[in-house]
Each structure stands twice: as structure tokens, then as C-alpha cells.
Write an enzyme that holds these catalytic residues in place. Structure first.
Site, PDB file in Angstrom:
ATOM      1  N   LYS A  67       0.810  -1.218   0.000  1.00 48.75           N
ATOM      2  CA  LYS A  67       0.000   0.000   0.000  1.00 48.75           C
ATOM      3  C   LYS A  67       0.849   1.277   0.000  1.00 48.75           C
ATOM      4  O   LYS A  67       0.494   2.256  -0.648  1.00 48.75           O
ATOM      5  CB  LYS A  67      -0.974  -0.005   1.178  1.00 48.75           C
ATOM      6  CG  LYS A  67      -2.011  -1.114   1.072  1.00 48.75           C
ATOM      7  CD  LYS A  67      -2.974  -1.108   2.246  1.00 48.75           C
ATOM      8  CE  LYS A  67      -3.969  -2.257   2.137  1.00 48.75           C
ATOM      9  NZ  LYS A  67      -4.947  -2.248   3.255  1.00 48.75           N
ATOM     10  N   ASP A 102     -10.218   1.661   1.616  1.00 53.47           N
ATOM     11  CA  ASP A 102     -10.364   1.082   2.949  1.00 53.47           C
ATOM     12  C   ASP A 102     -11.134   2.020   3.872  1.00 53.47           C
ATOM     13  O   ASP A 102     -11.944   1.572   4.696  1.00 53.47           O
ATOM     14  CB  ASP A 102      -8.993   0.786   3.561  1.00 53.47           C
ATOM     15  CG  ASP A 102      -8.305  -0.416   2.931  1.00 53.47           C
ATOM     16  OD1 ASP A 102      -9.012  -1.261   2.341  1.00 53.47           O
ATOM     17  OD2 ASP A 102      -7.064  -0.517   3.026  1.00 53.47           O
ATOM     18  N   GLY A 125      -3.635  -0.821  17.290  1.00 51.57           N
ATOM     19  CA  GLY A 125      -2.648  -0.933  16.221  1.00 51.57           C
ATOM     20  C   GLY A 125      -2.323   0.430  15.655  1.00 51.57           C
ATOM     21  O   GLY A 125      -3.067   1.400  15.839  1.00 51.57           O
TER      22      GLY A 125
END
Length: 274
Positions: A67, A102, A125
Site C-alpha cells: 500500500k 479502505d 494498532g
């Protein structure tokens, strides 16, 4: 002029990907004779693989670890790609256009689950998916975001994104005492199992759970989440793919597909049977 009809998802690993089933089902229903394959490509091999594509290629879906490399390769970026530093969709042509679907996939997953009124979010995260989760949280109405990271120093990108969006971002280690939030967005790798002494307070104060991981399902975190709504990462996978198909068809991700409700239902059935 050669028609661009070839598409694929690239990443490493890639054999588990459900994207080919999702996309193929949509193109069949749309009456398009487009092919969509999968290919294992790592970050080191990405530039050469991209350069080797000919005029038959329409676009690419990118998963980890590509990405950031796709972001660097793109000539143009949409707003979500620019904010996050991550591109998961490339539209090929005279210019290389990079998109991040996303963010919209997460927003659509919450919307489809009829979850509203989100003002505070906890993100587990600090990687590329966490950046998309932060932008999605902002678009869902969040004003306060609590980021939990194994290495809080690695969350600088999230703090910069929060500053640009006007979202108050605080970064803590996983075992920091939590405050209650409306929703938790977990972006940890599939198979992650946190210590029960960490998950218990996060679960009791975490509100609705969106778990980006979807295989195996339920994840350890989702299995122990209690009575609140739990949203599987498959919903993000599905809706970000719908947005990719919009891009490959229309050149933009906000313009709906023809009979989109039908397309989504067909894609869902195809992926569940894959």
C-alpha cells in the site's frame, strides 16, 4: 485501441484473498468480460511488476505489503490516499491514479450495521489500516481517538493525521487504563491474541467492535467481546471492493454501480462460498 480488461490483486501473501471471488461475481453480473486474478508480489518486486504491465491492464487492488509502495508510485492521489499515505487501488491509464477505498469500506461497514452516534473511538494498532481507521472514525463523527500501540513512538503518522483532521488523538501502550469509548476498531494482524489482562478492560469499555481481521472468524478479540455489536472485517473487505469496482468502472469511488444492492448481494454470496 486495446481495451483494458485485465485486473488483479497483488500482495504477499495472497493465496488466501477473497478478492477474486468478489470481483468476478460483480463483473459477471454487470455483463463485463473482465478478468481478475491474484498474484504474489512483494515490496521489492513491485516496481518491476508494475512497469511490466501492458495496455490490456485496467487496474490493480493492493494489499499488504504494497500500500505504501503504490502510494509512492501513483501520479495522482484521492483525498483518502493523500491523508493516509496508503493506496489499495490503482487505476491504470495515461496517468496512474491512486485511491484508498479502505476508509470508505470501514464507514460503509458501520453504516450497514446501523451503528451511529460515534463520538469516541479506540484504535488497536498503528499501521496502514490504523491510518484508514482514523480517517473513517473522523467521517463517522469521532472527535476523540485513543490509539493503542505496542510501540507508541510508531504512531506519529496517526498523530499527524489527527492534527490535520482536527481530531484529538492520544497514543498509549495496550496496558494503559482505558476510558469508555463508543467504538473500538481493531487493526491488529490476523491471529493476534492479546493477554487477558489487557483485553478485559478494553472489552468492558470498548463499545461496538469492528475487527478488521476476518479469517479465522471469530477472532480471539471478537469471541470475547461481550454483548455489544461486533462487525467482522469481511464487511470492510466487501464494501472496499465495491468501491474499487466503482473506480474501475466509473473512475471514481462515490458513484454507485448500476443496481448496486443486487451487486453487493451477489458478491457476498460468492465470497461466502469461496
Amino acid at each position: 485501441m486495446t481495451e483494458r480488461t485485465r485486473l488483479a490483486v497483488w500482495g504477499d501473501p495472497i493465496g488466501h484473498s477473497r478478492s477474486p471471488a468478489l470481483h468476478a461475481a460483480a463483473y459477471r453480473t454487470l455483463g463485463l468480460h473482465w478478468t481478475y486474478d491474484r498474484r504474489r508480489v512483494d515490496a521489492a518486486g513491485f516496481p518491476a511488476a508494475l512497469d511490466a504491465l501492458d495496455a490490456t491492464w485496467r487496474g490493480l487492488s493492493l494489499t499488504m505489503p504494497l500500500k505504501e509502495a503504490a502510494h509512492a508510485a501513483a501520479d495522482q492521489l484521492d483525498a483518502h490516499a493523500r491523508l493516509t499515505g496508503a493506496v489499495n487501488t490503482l487505476l491504470l491509464g495515461s496517468t496512474l491514479q491512486g485511491f484508498n477505498t479502505d476508509v470508505g469500506g470501514i464507514v460503509d461497514a458501520f453504516t450497514n450495521a446501523e451503528v451511529q452516534g460515534i463520538r469516541s473511538v479506540r484504535i488497536l494498532g498503528a499501521g496502514a489500516t490504523a491510518a484508514s481507521a482514523l480517517v473513517a472514525a473522523h467521517e463517522l463523527g469521532a472527535e476523540i481517538v485513543d490509539v493503542r500501540a505496542r510501540r507508541p513512538a510508531a504512531a506519529g503518522r496517526l498523530e499527524r493525521i489527527g492534527s490535520e483532521l482536527g481530531v484529538a488523538v492520544a497514543v498509549h501502550p495496550f496496558d494503559h487504563p482505558p476510558q469508555e469509548v463508543d467504538a473500538t476498531i481493531a487493526t491488529l494482524p490476523s491471529g493476534t491474541v492479546l493477554d487477558p489482562t489487557v483485553t478485559a478492560p478494553l472489552t468492558s469499555s470498548g463499545g461496538v467492535l469492528f475487527e478488521a481481521a476476518y479469517a479465522p472468524w471469530p477472532s480471539a478479540l471478537a469471541a470475547g467481546w461481550g454483548g455489544e455489536t461486533v462487525i467482522s472485517g469481511f464487511e470492510m473487505l466487501l464494501y472496499q471492493a465495491v468501491r474499487q469496482i466503482r473506480i474501475f468502472l466509473h473512475g471514481e469511488q462515490e458513484r454507485a454501480l448500476p443496481d448496486e444492492d443486487v451487486i453487493v448481494a451477489v458478491m457476498r454470496r460468492a465470497a461466502m462460498g469461496d
